[in-house]
Design a protein around this motif. Structure first.
Motif, mmCIF file in Angstrom:
data_model
loop_
_atom_site.group_PDB
_atom_site.id
_atom_site.type_symbol
_atom_site.label_atom_id
_atom_site.label_comp_id
_atom_site.label_asym_id
_atom_site.label_seq_id
_atom_site.Cartn_x
_atom_site.Cartn_y
_atom_site.Cartn_z
ATOM 1 N N ASP A 1 31.565 -88.696 -81.677
ATOM 2 C CA ASP A 1 30.840 -87.859 -80.710
ATOM 3 C C ASP A 1 31.810 -86.947 -79.964
ATOM 4 O O ASP A 1 31.535 -85.763 -79.746
ATOM 5 N N LEU A 2 32.938 -87.506 -79.568
ATOM 6 C CA LEU A 2 33.948 -86.718 -78.859
ATOM 7 C C LEU A 2 34.480 -85.604 -79.749
ATOM 8 O O LEU A 2 34.651 -84.463 -79.287
ATOM 9 N N PHE A 3 34.703 -85.913 -81.018
ATOM 10 C CA PHE A 3 35.240 -84.890 -81.921
ATOM 11 C C PHE A 3 34.239 -83.743 -82.093
ATOM 12 O O PHE A 3 34.646 -82.583 -82.190
ATOM 13 N N GLN A 4 32.955 -84.041 -82.159
ATOM 14 C CA GLN A 4 31.949 -82.989 -82.315
ATOM 15 C C GLN A 4 31.939 -82.053 -81.112
ATOM 16 O O GLN A 4 31.788 -80.833 -81.256
ATOM 17 N N ILE A 5 32.110 -82.596 -79.907
ATOM 18 C CA ILE A 5 32.180 -81.761 -78.708
ATOM 19 C C ILE A 5 33.451 -80.917 -78.733
ATOM 20 O O ILE A 5 33.439 -79.724 -78.419
ATOM 21 N N PHE A 6 34.551 -81.569 -79.121
ATOM 22 C CA PHE A 6 35.837 -80.867 -79.248
ATOM 23 C C PHE A 6 35.729 -79.753 -80.287
ATOM 24 O O PHE A 6 36.241 -78.643 -80.076
ATOM 25 N N LYS A 7 35.070 -80.032 -81.400
ATOM 26 C CA LYS A 7 34.914 -79.043 -82.471
ATOM 27 C C LYS A 7 34.108 -77.838 -81.994
ATOM 28 O O LYS A 7 34.447 -76.691 -82.310
ATOM 29 N N ALA A 8 33.028 -78.092 -81.235
ATOM 30 C CA ALA A 8 32.211 -76.987 -80.717
ATOM 31 C C ALA A 8 33.039 -76.092 -79.805
ATOM 32 O O ALA A 8 32.932 -74.858 -79.850
ATOM 33 N N ASP A 9 33.875 -76.698 -78.960
ATOM 34 C CA ASP A 9 34.763 -75.916 -78.084
ATOM 35 C C ASP A 9 35.783 -75.145 -78.910
ATOM 36 O O ASP A 9 36.106 -73.995 -78.591
ATOM 37 N N PHE A 10 36.283 -75.772 -79.980
ATOM 38 C CA PHE A 10 37.251 -75.130 -80.869
ATOM 39 C C PHE A 10 36.635 -73.896 -81.529
ATOM 40 O O PHE A 10 37.290 -72.852 -81.661
ATOM 41 N N GLU A 11 35.369 -74.002 -81.954
ATOM 42 C CA GLU A 11 34.680 -72.880 -82.589
ATOM 43 C C GLU A 11 34.596 -71.683 -81.649
ATOM 44 O O GLU A 11 34.771 -70.533 -82.065
ATOM 45 N N GLN B 1 46.484 -85.808 -82.410
ATOM 46 C CA GLN B 1 45.070 -85.441 -82.302
ATOM 47 C C GLN B 1 44.340 -86.344 -81.317
ATOM 48 O O GLN B 1 43.566 -85.870 -80.481
ATOM 49 N N ILE B 2 44.567 -87.648 -81.406
ATOM 50 C CA ILE B 2 43.894 -88.584 -80.510
ATOM 51 C C ILE B 2 44.226 -88.266 -79.054
ATOM 52 O O ILE B 2 43.342 -88.213 -78.193
ATOM 53 N N LYS B 3 45.513 -88.033 -78.771
ATOM 54 C CA LYS B 3 45.922 -87.718 -77.404
ATOM 55 C C LYS B 3 45.299 -86.409 -76.925
ATOM 56 O O LYS B 3 44.873 -86.292 -75.762
ATOM 57 N N SER B 4 45.230 -85.423 -77.832
ATOM 58 C CA SER B 4 44.628 -84.129 -77.476
ATOM 59 C C SER B 4 43.150 -84.278 -77.149
ATOM 60 O O SER B 4 42.652 -83.698 -76.175
ATOM 61 N N LEU B 5 42.431 -85.068 -77.973
ATOM 62 C CA LEU B 5 40.996 -85.250 -77.753
ATOM 63 C C LEU B 5 40.719 -85.995 -76.454
ATOM 64 O O LEU B 5 39.790 -85.652 -75.709
ATOM 65 N N PHE B 6 41.537 -87.002 -76.147
ATOM 66 C CA PHE B 6 41.312 -87.752 -74.912
ATOM 67 C C PHE B 6 41.710 -86.922 -73.686
ATOM 68 O O PHE B 6 41.088 -87.055 -72.624
#
Length: 426
Positions: free
Chosen positions: A105-115, A178-183
């Motif tokens: 779920d966190l990655f999907q939010i991160f991905k949307a921001d990345f887009e 990546q984990i540290k960046s996402l958190f």
């Protein structure tokens, strides 16, 4: 009702026959396979429970394999023996998960921001593709359905330990980054109160130093002669410009100015997130003119590939790729990752040759598009020791001029003057 031994081959034939029917498994009598009027194929468990027939939908074929269906059926039967209704347990599990927040779920939010940042020109599409691959293969499996809102420091420590002991140092470092960046992103956006991974350190990695020798370059180009011309042109442009693989492969005609002999790489492609202007030497321009004359009208890419979704050559360097064929043919492939020649080594080789030719680091930095000269210095300055060696040899064989002058002056002194000098130094 017919009972058969469920196998993928058997069930595929039943599914394609479109005959509406229900079949029982010969190994687990409560397991069934149904073909519906709409063409659906489902695994179900059917058994009496508390005096009534209970039907539990297990999953769709072929996304659920026979082995997975049998395993799910056995789990349901075990629940029923304990007096638990599998359907009620599934509903309770869904209800519990509705309020959960997973790494996916966190990655999907991160991905949307990345887009959004890609569209704004702040990030590169290639970076997101790399992040998605890292997420699927390495990062997400570590969390194994763990609710991030319930994550503890001990959980983070265990996850990091598993990562560091199960992956290579390079993969471990990329995944931990990546984990540290996402958190950090989650904490900044108010999604999580704390970054439990902030304290963990990556492995110390030695920078890769692999460069092409002159003999290896001859062998590489000879091996390329057996490939289609497009691949040889790609390698030559990479060597002549020192640019990254993705930039070379996705080179567009609109980026080339033939009058000035320059290649304008847009910020959306550059790793530094800044546009880069690359001067093209005459031999590189000769390749581009030849390709331009042979290009189809309206073709946007210098190295097109109609079978690729992106429209240009996409080189993964894996088994079956042109790079694997060429490096194996030239004897430059090795099972040892540190020894084998990678495409990025072409960039390093170009930069190293510039350094050997006496080109200043500031010029090399500009040519490569590094955001800092420290990156250029750290990556390439140590490759060539010839100037240092020559300087040391000069010191050994040629005394400094000041020493020669002092020696001459001492020889001209009289014995009395020497004695006086020595006395003054005592």
């Amino acid at each position: 009702m017919e009972r058969i031994k469920f196998t993928k081959t058997v069930l595929t034939k039943l599914a394609t026959s479109r005959v509406i029917a229900r079949y029982g498994d010969s190994e687990i009598k409560e397991l069934f396979f149904e073909v519906s009027s709409g063409g659906g194929q489902k695994f179900k468990l059917i058994k009496k429970f508390e005096g009534k027939k209970l039907i539990v939908a297990l999953g769709d074929f072929p996304s659920m394999t026979v082995e997975q269906a049998r395993s799910a059926a056995l789990e349901c039967l075990d629940l029923m023996r304990k007096g638990v209704n599998p359907n009620a347990e599934k509903k309770a599990r869904r209800d519990r998960h509705q309020g959960s927040f997973y790494y996916a779920d966190l990655f999907q939010i991160f991905k949307a921001d990345f887009e959004v940042r890609i569209r704004a020109g702040e990030r590169r599409r290639k970076s997101l593709e790399d992040a998605e691959s890292l997420f699927k293969l390495h990062a997400n499996p570590l969390f194994n359905g763990l609710d991030l809102r319930q994550l503890t420091n001990d959980d983070a420590r265990k996850i990091t330990a598993i990562l560091k002991t199960s992956k290579t140092a390079a993969v471990s470092n990329k995944t931990l980054s990546q984990i540290k960046s996402l958190f950090s992103f989650a904490k900044r956006e108010g999604l999580l109160p704390e970054n439990h991974f902030a304290v963990f350190k990556k492995f110390a990695e030695q920078p890769r130093e692999r460069v092409l020798s002159q003999d290896e370059e001859v062998r590489l180009l000879a091996a390329l002669d057996e490939e289609p011309q497009i691949y040889k042109d790609i390698v030559l442009i990479a060597l002549m410009t020192g640019q990254r693989k993705n930039c070379v492969l996705s080179m567009r005609w609109e980026e080339i100015d033939p009058e000035q002999g320059i290649w304008a790489i847009p910020a959306s492609k550059a790793k530094s997130k800044k546009g880069l202007v690359v001067p093209l030497i005459p031999s590189a321009m000769d390749i581009l003119r030849r390709r331009s004359q042979a290009a189809e009208t309206g073709e946007p890419f210098v190295f097109p590939n109609k079978r690729s979704q992106l429209g240009h050559v996409v080189e993964k360097t894996g088994q079956g790729s042109f790079w694997r064929r060429v490096t194996m043919r030239s004897g430059l492939y090795s099972e040892d990752k540190a020894s084998r020649l990678t495409f990025h080594d072409l960039r390093r080789s170009t930069a190293t040759r510039m350094a050997r030719a006496g080109i200043e680091l500031a010029v090399i930095q500009k040519a490569l598009g590094h955001s800092s000269i420290a990156i250029t210095q750290r990556t390439y300055a140590h490759h060539d020791l010839s100037q240092v060696r020559a300087g040391l040899e000069h010191i050994q064989t040629q005394p400094p001029a000041d020493m020669d002058k002092l020696k001459t002056q001492l020889e001209a002194l009289t014995p009395e003057q020497r004695k006086a000098l020595l006395g003054a130094l005592e």
